[in-house]
Motif scaffolding. Sequence first.
Motif, PDB file in Angstrom:
ATOM      1  N   PHE A 293      17.733  28.982  22.973  1.00 22.54           N
ATOM      2  CA  PHE A 293      17.655  28.330  24.038  1.00 22.54           C
ATOM      3  C   PHE A 293      17.201  26.688  23.940  1.00 22.54           C
ATOM      4  N   SER A 294      18.285  26.168  25.277  1.00 20.26           N
ATOM      5  CA  SER A 294      18.081  24.744  25.802  1.00 20.26           C
ATOM      6  C   SER A 294      17.643  25.503  27.267  1.00 20.26           C
ATOM      7  N   VAL A 295      16.985  24.185  27.649  1.00 21.07           N
ATOM      8  CA  VAL A 295      15.769  24.371  28.753  1.00 21.07           C
ATOM      9  C   VAL A 295      15.322  23.261  29.520  1.00 21.07           C
ATOM     10  N   PRO A 296      15.722  22.510  30.497  1.00 24.45           N
ATOM     11  CA  PRO A 296      15.583  21.636  31.091  1.00 24.45           C
ATOM     12  C   PRO A 296      14.612  21.681  31.898  1.00 24.45           C
ATOM     13  N   MET A 297      13.626  20.943  32.294  1.00 23.87           N
ATOM     14  CA  MET A 297      12.646  20.744  32.890  1.00 23.87           C
ATOM     15  C   MET A 297      13.192  20.328  34.460  1.00 23.87           C
ATOM     16  N   TRP A 298      12.364  21.299  35.130  1.00 24.31           N
ATOM     17  CA  TRP A 298      12.920  21.510  36.281  1.00 24.31           C
ATOM     18  C   TRP A 298      11.589  21.417  37.285  1.00 24.31           C
ATOM     19  N   ASN A 299      10.822  20.334  38.066  1.00 24.63           N
ATOM     20  CA  ASN A 299       9.758  20.177  38.929  1.00 24.63           C
ATOM     21  C   ASN A 299       9.108  20.869  37.490  1.00 24.63           C
ATOM     22  N   GLY A 300       8.592  20.623  36.614  1.00 27.28           N
ATOM     23  CA  GLY A 300       7.724  21.174  35.820  1.00 27.28           C
ATOM     24  C   GLY A 300       7.588  22.440  35.385  1.00 27.28           C
ATOM     25  N   SER A 301       8.713  23.448  35.303  1.00 24.02           N
ATOM     26  CA  SER A 301       8.675  23.887  34.770  1.00 24.02           C
ATOM     27  C   SER A 301      10.553  24.865  34.589  1.00 24.02           C
TER      28      SER A 301
ATOM     29  N   SER B  89      12.266  16.854  29.211  1.00 16.66           N
ATOM     30  CA  SER B  89      12.111  15.804  30.034  1.00 16.66           C
ATOM     31  C   SER B  89      12.081  14.954  30.495  1.00 16.66           C
ATOM     32  N   ALA B  90      12.424  14.085  31.374  1.00 15.61           N
ATOM     33  CA  ALA B  90      12.701  12.907  31.878  1.00 15.61           C
ATOM     34  C   ALA B  90      11.607  12.534  32.678  1.00 15.61           C
ATOM     35  N   VAL B  91      10.262  12.853  32.741  1.00 16.48           N
ATOM     36  CA  VAL B  91       9.562  12.172  33.166  1.00 16.48           C
ATOM     37  C   VAL B  91       7.525  12.631  32.515  1.00 16.48           C
ATOM     38  N   TRP B  92       7.862  14.112  32.642  1.00 12.18           N
ATOM     39  CA  TRP B  92       6.803  14.569  32.044  1.00 12.18           C
ATOM     40  C   TRP B  92       6.650  13.826  30.845  1.00 12.18           C
TER      41      TRP B  92
ATOM     42  N   PHE C 192       2.119  12.406  36.467  1.00 12.77           N
ATOM     43  CA  PHE C 192       3.489  12.544  35.507  1.00 12.77           C
ATOM     44  C   PHE C 192       3.983  13.639  35.718  1.00 12.77           C
ATOM     45  N   GLY C 193       3.113  14.850  36.124  1.00 12.84           N
ATOM     46  CA  GLY C 193       3.135  16.116  36.010  1.00 12.84           C
ATOM     47  C   GLY C 193       2.623  16.982  35.641  1.00 12.84           C
ATOM     48  N   SER C 194       3.211  18.336  35.119  1.00 11.12           N
ATOM     49  CA  SER C 194       2.476  19.197  34.216  1.00 11.12           C
ATOM     50  C   SER C 194       3.237  19.649  33.037  1.00 11.12           C
ATOM     51  N   ASP C 195       3.242  20.566  32.446  1.00 12.01           N
ATOM     52  CA  ASP C 195       4.401  21.467  31.477  1.00 12.01           C
ATOM     53  C   ASP C 195       4.309  22.949  31.782  1.00 12.01           C
ATOM     54  N   PHE C 196       4.196  23.491  32.850  1.00  6.72           N
ATOM     55  CA  PHE C 196       4.738  24.812  33.054  1.00  6.72           C
ATOM     56  C   PHE C 196       5.692  25.205  32.537  1.00  6.72           C
ATOM     57  N   GLN C 197       6.785  24.167  31.884  1.00  8.09           N
ATOM     58  CA  GLN C 197       8.071  24.724  30.776  1.00  8.09           C
ATOM     59  C   GLN C 197       7.774  25.684  30.182  1.00  8.09           C
ATOM     60  N   SER C 198       7.685  24.704  29.039  1.00 10.79           N
ATOM     61  CA  SER C 198       7.305  25.057  27.505  1.00 10.79           C
ATOM     62  C   SER C 198       6.148  26.730  27.780  1.00 10.79           C
ATOM     63  N   THR C 199       5.008  26.462  28.118  1.00 12.84           N
ATOM     64  CA  THR C 199       3.866  27.120  28.387  1.00 12.84           C
ATOM     65  C   THR C 199       4.169  28.837  29.503  1.00 12.84           C
ATOM     66  N   TYR C 200       5.034  28.219  30.219  1.00 13.39           N
ATOM     67  CA  TYR C 200       5.488  30.200  30.656  1.00 13.39           C
ATOM     68  C   TYR C 200       6.307  30.563  29.696  1.00 13.39           C
ATOM     69  N   PHE C 201       7.723  29.273  29.177  1.00 14.99           N
ATOM     70  CA  PHE C 201       8.519  30.366  28.605  1.00 14.99           C
ATOM     71  C   PHE C 201       7.935  31.020  27.296  1.00 14.99           C
ATOM     72  N   THR C 202       7.058  30.191  26.645  1.00 21.63           N
ATOM     73  CA  THR C 202       6.693  30.631  25.404  1.00 21.63           C
ATOM     74  C   THR C 202       5.775  31.842  25.687  1.00 21.63           C
ATOM     75  N   ASP C 203       5.507  32.016  27.010  1.00 21.27           N
ATOM     76  CA  ASP C 203       3.691  33.417  26.833  1.00 21.27           C
ATOM     77  C   ASP C 203       5.528  34.467  27.342  1.00 21.27           C
ATOM     78  N   TRP C 204       6.259  34.246  27.922  1.00 18.50           N
ATOM     79  CA  TRP C 204       7.391  35.245  27.707  1.00 18.50           C
ATOM     80  C   TRP C 204       7.937  36.019  26.493  1.00 18.50           C
ATOM     81  N   LEU C 205       8.010  34.701  26.069  1.00 21.16           N
ATOM     82  CA  LEU C 205       8.695  35.511  24.611  1.00 21.16           C
ATOM     83  C   LEU C 205       8.111  35.942  23.624  1.00 21.16           C
TER      84      LEU C 205
END
Length: 208
Positions: A93-101, A145-148, A156-169
């Motif tokens: 999976f290639s997953v960019p961060m969008w608005n923290g997620s 990600s660019a900022v976080w 500088f934001g929060s990481d709901f990107q990997s935390t959400y996606f890893t939890d789903w996997l």
Amino acid sequence: MPKLLHISASPRGENSDSLRIARTFTDAYRDAHESDEIEHWDLWDGSVPDFAAGARAKMTVFGGGEPQGEEAAAWAAARRAFERFASAERLLFSVPMWNGSVPYVLKQLIDVVSQPGWIFGVDPEKGYSHLLEGRGTRVAVVYTSAVWGPGLGPEFGSDFQSTYFTDWLRWTGLTDISEIRFHPMLTGDRDETRRQAEAHARELAKNF
């Protein structure tokens, strides 16, 4: 023939960091696994179905019924997406961060394929069962990600990107997960950080 399925969630083409790192991975994978099939699923190509009627079909199935008419067509489209997702022994999976997620098109795929009897079962006493476990499927995820970045404060934001996606996997039963990260931040050495991410991608792909 074993298959690596690259599922990409960035619409930015040649300007995408996540796609560039993913291509480094697939190139190295191809060199190391010459007989394997490699498929690219661009989630922005219109192939992820709308799920408005599918959501109604899901509740019909939950209730023990059989979807009919528009619901049946939506359910069949969702099933085709699930079968494509579940067809590969290796997932990238290639997953960019969008608005923290994660980008909304990836969330759309998740909502389409996460259906009872396909990805999960549920028992009123034991809770969820994870129907993709035990298949030997391996997963690699490119997070960018660019900022976080790790170690930065909440300004500088929060990481709901990997935390959400890893939890789903893990909820699906896919627990053999490797990460490739590119977080240059605003003041970091972007070129060196990219070189490190690409080196990690090449090394991981060799034995993936």
